[in-house]
Design an enzyme around this catalytic site. Structure first.
Site, PDB file in Angstrom:
ATOM      1  CE  LYS A 122       9.099   1.351   8.851  1.00  0.00           C
ATOM      2  NZ  LYS A 122       9.363  -0.074   8.597  1.00  0.00           N
TER       3      LYS A 122
ATOM      4  CB  SER B  57       7.527  -2.009  11.404  1.00  0.00           C
ATOM      5  OG  SER B  57       8.514  -1.960  10.360  1.00  0.00           O
TER       6      SER B  57
ATOM      7  CB  SER C  93       8.364  -4.197   7.976  1.00  0.00           C
ATOM      8  OG  SER C  93       8.517  -4.805   9.240  1.00  0.00           O
TER       9      SER C  93
END
Length: 494
Positions: free
Chosen positions: A79, A154, A178
């Site tokens: 990420k 996210s 997330s």
């Protein structure tokens, strides 16, 4: 079977035995990214040259009989909130466009030492603020099960990359759900570890008392494999716990007989889609048939989780993101149109206005307001008191049960743009996940069925602090009894 169809554990075993080269595995996933990511937008940066060089070096060492790391040859997507010294780290924000950190995040360094192959950086909501991955400055991510729908957020890029077979494993971060929410909407498995179980050094901060890094993979067994590498004490992170790291992957085989699973009646109230409720109830039935017992438990203050979270997290975000002013960090505006008290104030204001997206600005303003003189006690201090009550609810519940089960989100994947005009509706996608972070507990989500329209349904297990071994075992046993986690999307080419 093609490399992109193998699990993480199978890839590591096959590379170690010499049945497939690390270079062939890396090439297969890189070619898959090149072929399908134009439809998904899961990756912000792909390091084809670096990944192939790392894989080739692993193959040379294996042929020479040299020892290999525990993740040798495993491609991993990271990420874009985690620092990487050889790739840009942007947090999907114009504020950090082009930024190249001088060091690796601790979890990335551990992956490299374990001989994992870093494929690239995945898309996300800007500074990890969002539940749909539509807040990225570099375009929304599309759900591989239906390209018109959101993958969740996210960590939506990491979840979509796995669901589309562009990576067998990825790292995400979970501040209010997330990892678990996008894992649920994309039909994969995601673990949110206990706060402090995994180092946050090199994780660009959103809300420092809530952020936690965790693995996202096809299965619980694959998450266990990655957790063994990334978990553990880090002297560079004062919040990292010093408790020994169990051999997670060696603790998966124990049966579920005698396991006590809590069920919270409030989780099945208004707003929960009937198809999601059906899938979750069927998962409870699978656990019960396997020897677990289901018990009603109460989390009376959980209903205050979302408002509490949306005070605590924005307050911490307002503080953490104050550093991005164009002088110390981040994008610097060159516009000098005047109208401010001084050129310095103009540069600060224009840099932040140009660099941050609307959702980040909204949360900074909310946090700044709640921390301001005259409002601190009424909002932030009160939220902290409620946070302690929420944590006590969990401690009381775990006196009666071993884990708590329920839905990850109230709906399956929603359409892109469906909630972007209504921030409150978007914030409610975190309804079932934020309390885990506020209490500092561990949680895992995994697929437990599909809607009639072919969208994944997620099941969430929450456990006490440092219960990762238990959560992974329970999820793994479920995945031995079902095949939901092995389903592949038909919306993309094979």
């Amino acid at each position: 079977m093609q490399p992109c169809e193998l699990s993480s554990t199978d890839i590591v075993a096959a590379v170690r035995r010499g049945e497939v080269s690390a270079e062939r595995v890396a090439t297969a996933f890189l070619d898959r990214i090149a072929r399908v990511d134009g439809s998904i937008n899961a990756f912000l940066a792909v390091d084809r040259e670096g990944a192939l060089a790392t894989a080739a070096a692993i193959d040379r060492r294996r042929r020479a009989g040299e020892p290999l790391g525990p993740l040798a040859g495993l491609p991993v997507a990271v990420k874009d909130v985690l620092c990487t010294r050889d790739l840009p780290t942007t947090c999907a924000s114009k504020m950090l466009a082009g930024f190249r950190p001088p060091y690796d995040a601790e979890v990335v360094a551990r992956l490299r030492r374990a001989d994992a192959v870093i494929l690239g950086k995945t898309n996300m909501d800007e500074f990890a603020m969002g539940g749909s991955n539509e807040n990225s400055a570099f375009g929304a991510v599309h759900n591989p099960w239906d390209l018109d729908r959101a993958p969740g957020g996210s960590s939506g890029g990491s979840a979509a990359a796995i669901a589309a077979d562009m990576a067998p494993a990825a790292l995400g971060s979970d501040t209010g759900g997330s990892i678990r929410q996008p894992a649920g909407l994309c039909g994969i498995t995601g673990l949110k570890p206990t706060y402090g179980r995994v180092s946050r050094r090199g994780l660009i901060a959103f809300a420092s008392s809530l952020d936690q890094v965790g693995p996202m993979c096809r299965s619980a067994a694959d998450c266990a494999l990655v957790m063994e590498t990334i978990a553990g004490h880090d002297p560079g992170d004062s919040t990292a716990l010093s408790a020994p790291v169990p051999a997670y992957s060696q603790l998966l085989e124990q049966p579920l007989t005698g396991l006590r699973i809590g069920r919270v009646a409030d989780h099945f109230g208004a707003g929960l889609e009937p198809e999601v409720a059906r899938g979750v109830e069927e998962a409870f039935a699978v656990f019960k048939a396997a020897g677990a017992t289901i018990h009603d438990v109460e989390l009376p203050h959980a209903r205050y989780g979302v408002p509490t979270y949306y005070l605590v997290a924005p307050c911490e975000a307002a503080s953490n993101l104050a550093r991005y002013d164009g002088a110390h960090y981040g994008h610097r505006s060159t516009v000098t149109a005047g109208g401010f008290d001084s050129p310095l104030v103009e540069m600060y204001c224009r840099s932040r206005a140009e660099g941050f997206g609307s959702e980040v600005k909204r949360r900074i303003m909310l946090g700044t307001y709640a921390l301001s003189a005259g409002y601190y006690d009424a909002y932030y201090a009160r939220a902290l008191r409620v946070r302690r009550l929420i944590r006590q609810d969990y401690l009381d519940a775990f006196e009666k049960v071993d884990v708590i089960g329920g839905p990850v989100s109230a709906t399956a994947a929603f359409r892109l743009g469906e909630k972007t005009g209504d921030p409150l509706a978007m914030y409610l996608v975190d309804l079932y996940t934020v309390a885990t972070n506020l209490a500092g507990m561990a949680g895992i989500s995994f697929p437990c069925g599909f809607t009639r329209g072919g969208l994944p349904i997620g099941f969430q297990l929450q456990g006490p602090a440092l219960s990762e071994a238990l959560l992974l075992r329970v999820a793994d046993r479920f995945q031995h009894l079902t095949d939901w986690h092995q389903r592949r999307t038909a919306a993309l080419p094979a």
